[in-house]
Scaffold this motif. Structure first.
Motif, PDB file in Angstrom:
ATOM      1  N   ILE A  88      30.605-137.214  14.050  1.00  0.00           N
ATOM      2  CA  ILE A  88      31.841-136.456  13.854  1.00  0.00           C
ATOM      3  C   ILE A  88      32.273-135.821  15.165  1.00  0.00           C
ATOM      4  O   ILE A  88      33.443-135.898  15.562  1.00  0.00           O
ATOM      5  N   GLU A  89      31.297-135.210  15.855  1.00  0.00           N
ATOM      6  CA  GLU A  89      31.632-134.534  17.104  1.00  0.00           C
ATOM      7  C   GLU A  89      32.169-135.485  18.146  1.00  0.00           C
ATOM      8  O   GLU A  89      33.171-135.222  18.801  1.00  0.00           O
ATOM      9  N   SER A  90      31.482-136.615  18.301  1.00  0.00           N
ATOM     10  CA  SER A  90      31.905-137.443  19.426  1.00  0.00           C
ATOM     11  C   SER A  90      33.180-138.217  19.080  1.00  0.00           C
ATOM     12  O   SER A  90      34.027-138.404  19.944  1.00  0.00           O
ATOM     13  N   LEU A  91      33.352-138.587  17.821  1.00  0.00           N
ATOM     14  CA  LEU A  91      34.633-139.200  17.460  1.00  0.00           C
ATOM     15  C   LEU A  91      35.755-138.175  17.572  1.00  0.00           C
ATOM     16  O   LEU A  91      36.853-138.469  18.043  1.00  0.00           O
ATOM     17  N   GLY A  92      35.432-136.961  17.136  1.00  0.00           N
ATOM     18  CA  GLY A  92      36.427-135.891  17.236  1.00  0.00           C
ATOM     19  C   GLY A  92      36.844-135.658  18.671  1.00  0.00           C
ATOM     20  O   GLY A  92      38.036-135.570  18.989  1.00  0.00           O
ATOM     21  N   ALA A  93      35.830-135.598  19.539  1.00  0.00           N
ATOM     22  CA  ALA A  93      36.129-135.352  20.949  1.00  0.00           C
ATOM     23  C   ALA A  93      36.932-136.503  21.532  1.00  0.00           C
ATOM     24  O   ALA A  93      37.815-136.315  22.365  1.00  0.00           O
ATOM     25  N   GLY A  94      36.648-137.717  21.075  1.00  0.00           N
ATOM     26  CA  GLY A  94      37.331-138.879  21.612  1.00  0.00           C
ATOM     27  C   GLY A  94      38.788-138.949  21.201  1.00  0.00           C
ATOM     28  O   GLY A  94      39.620-139.468  21.927  1.00  0.00           O
ATOM     29  N   TYR A  95      39.095-138.426  20.024  1.00  0.00           N
ATOM     30  CA  TYR A  95      40.449-138.610  19.513  1.00  0.00           C
ATOM     31  C   TYR A  95      41.247-137.329  19.391  1.00  0.00           C
ATOM     32  O   TYR A  95      42.402-137.349  18.988  1.00  0.00           O
TER      33      TYR A  95
END
Lengths: 234, 307
Positions: B258-265
């Motif tokens: 969740i964190e890294s997808l969130g950060a990516g988008y």
């Protein structure tokens, strides 16, 4: 075998057991009867050290038990079937039985004793891999007794084994308890069902408000008018 | 698409680390109903000790593999000792105290450890020595370094090992029994104090591994790093269902993703208003969301009143 002298148990400021003295001989089945709140369960919990002992002495085979760390009682040969059964609900029957043999290391002996428990209670074998929490009350009681037997105890403490069970189940459980005692195990039975308890035991103690008020052979207690009136509903 | 796969991979790496730390929270909670808020600091101590040992041996000519192993061994030993000591002096005396007392103590322990670390290692950021191989490979256009592959594999191995320990051994059975009902476990002959100490020691060893992983992956360590990491791992444990071992693993991996997808988008989603440095907010959105909508977590069974 067990010598209890002046045992006291207190919850906060309230004395639940007020200095009781009793004993159990090797190979005997002794019943501790009395009304709800008389202090029977507190007595048993103090013996198994689930409750702190606030006074008196408990000598077992010549050893003072009240100074022993609670988890060492099993190694001394004392097993308890707690009130409300106390099985581990999220473990299977097999695992519960393994916990009963926790202090033992002899794998073959443990396996043999597990088979023995399964012959005493065939119902448990049928459901060996089922979680204990999904069993009926009677099955849980069987499991709790079986688990206690897994440590090969010399002294078995039974707390209200008939509680909340259907009469047929109670009968079955008591048959097993009787059979175990007949093989020479020493048993202390705490029961509200006085008639049942006095029928299977050799001697009995009657507890009232934290004190022992009467003691005799079970058969004579059964015939005692005071007992009949107070505990057998006559 | 490349970004998506890259962020999934990053999330798995981050998630593996969260999972290892979350296990420490959840094991202690499962056995004594206590949230050990000092656990994040144990991770930090692991990172610091590993880093110090590796720096010390950096020029000794030992192969990288051995350097890391020595660093890890030292970190694990120190963390296990710290975990054992915390339980002994801070939590055991409060075993029968009202539930708020150990919680406050946990926060106190956390502050003490942080300040101790600051005294020992100073306030500066410590760079991880440049000993790690920089080889990387490309999967579907995303890059992953060999270190990152190792992180995911080692984390997976440790989790499998832990599952075996808990579900298949006598000790694991005693831990589960203690977690279900300590007084009955004691009746069976289980030495509760020993089991609790052991739980802290195991959790701390996992924390040491996680500490080395974090500092190696980000090439940095700092006396304050345990705070945020601890909070996020705690969130992961709550997400999976606190007290539940498999839940901590699942929660850790999910939170990482969740964190890294969130950060990516997040940049695309907010039209450039928020950037990827806002990545921390996702963990706390998750925490709030779980607490409001599903307090027992994804695979937790019941909510204990202690939570």
């Amino acid at each position: 075998m067990l010598e209890v002298t002046g045992l006291r148990v207190a919850y906060g400021g309230i004395q639940a057991v007020r200095g009781i003295t009793f004993h159990i001989n090797q190979g005997e089945m002794v019943a501790l009867i009395g009304a709800n709140g008389a202090g029977k369960t507190s007595t048993l919990k103090a013996l198994s050290r689930l409750l702190d002992i606030s006074g008196g002495s408990v000598r077992y085979c010549g050893k003072e038990l009240s100074i022993l760390p609670p988890h060492q009682l099993v190694s001394e040969g004392i097993a308890m079937v707690p009130e409300g059964r106390g099985v581990f609900p999220r473990m299977s029957i097999i695992e519960n039985l393994q916990m009963g043999a926790y202090v033992r290391r002899d794998k073959d002996g443990i396996d043999a004793d597990r088979e023995h428990v399964f012959t005493l209670f065939p119902r448990l074998k049928e459901r060996a891999h089922q979680l204990a929490g999904t069993l009926s009350g009677g099955e849980q009681q069987m499991l709790a007794i079986g688990r206690a037997l897994m440590c090969r105890p010399k002294l078995l403490l039974l707390d209200e084994p008939s509680m909340g069970l259907a009469p047929l189940m109670v009968q079955k459980i008591f048959e097993v308890v009787r059979a175990v005692a007949d093989k020479g195990m020493t048993v202390l039975l705490v029961e509200q069902n006085a008639k049942l308890a006095l029928e299977v035991s050799q001697r009995g103690y009657v507890m009232e408000s934290g004190e022992i008020t009467l003691t005799d052979e079970s058969a004579r207690l059964l015939a005692n008018p005071k007992v009949r009136e107070a505990y057998l509903g006559e | 698409m490349d970004i998506f796969i890259q962020q999934i991979i990053n999330g798995l790496i981050l998630g593996s680390i969260y999972a290892l730390v979350a296990l420490g929270y959840t094991m202690v909670y499962g056995i004594m109903g206590l949230i050990n808020f000092a656990h994040g600091e144990v991770v930090m101590i692991g990172a610091m000790v590993a880093l110090s040992v590796i720096k010390l041996l950096e020029n000794s000519g030992l192969p990288v593999f051995l350097l890391l192993l020595f660093g890890l061994a030292a970190a694990a030993l120190v963390c296990m000792a710290v975990g054992f000591t915390i339980e002994r002096i801070a939590y055991r005396p409060l075993r029968r105290a009202p539930r708020l007392a150990p919680l406050i103590t946990a926060i106190g322990v956390s502050i003490v450890l942080q300040n101790l670390a600051m005294l020992i290692w100073g306030r500066n950021y410590h760079a991880f020595p440049p000993i790690l191989p920089t080889t990387s490979m490309t999967i579907f256009g995303a890059t992953i370094t060999s270190l990152q592959v190792a992180i995911v594999l080692i984390a997976a191995l440790m989790m499998i090992g832990l599952m075996i320990l808990i579900n298949r051994t006598r000790l694991g059975r005693a831990m589960r029994a203690t977690s279900e009902n300590p007084s009955i476990a004691q009746l069976m002959g289980v030495n509760i104090n020993q089991i609790i100490s052991f739980t802290f020691v195991i959790g701390s060893a996992l924390a040491a591994v996680a500490g080395l992983m974090v500092s190696a992956n980000y090439s940095i360590a700092h006396y304050y790093m345990g705070f945020m990491l601890g909070l996020k791992a705690f969130t992961a444990a709550v997400l999976g269902g606190i007290g539940n071992i498999a839940g901590a693993m699942l929660g850790g991996i999910l939170l990482g993703l969740i964190e890294s997808l969130g950060a990516g988008y997040i940049g695309d989603l907010t039209g450039g208003f928020l950037g990827s440095h806002y990545q921390d907010i996702f963990a706390f959105f998750v925490l709030i969301g779980v607490l409001v909508f599903r307090p027992s977590g994804l695979i937790g069974e019941k909510v204990s009143e202690r939570a």
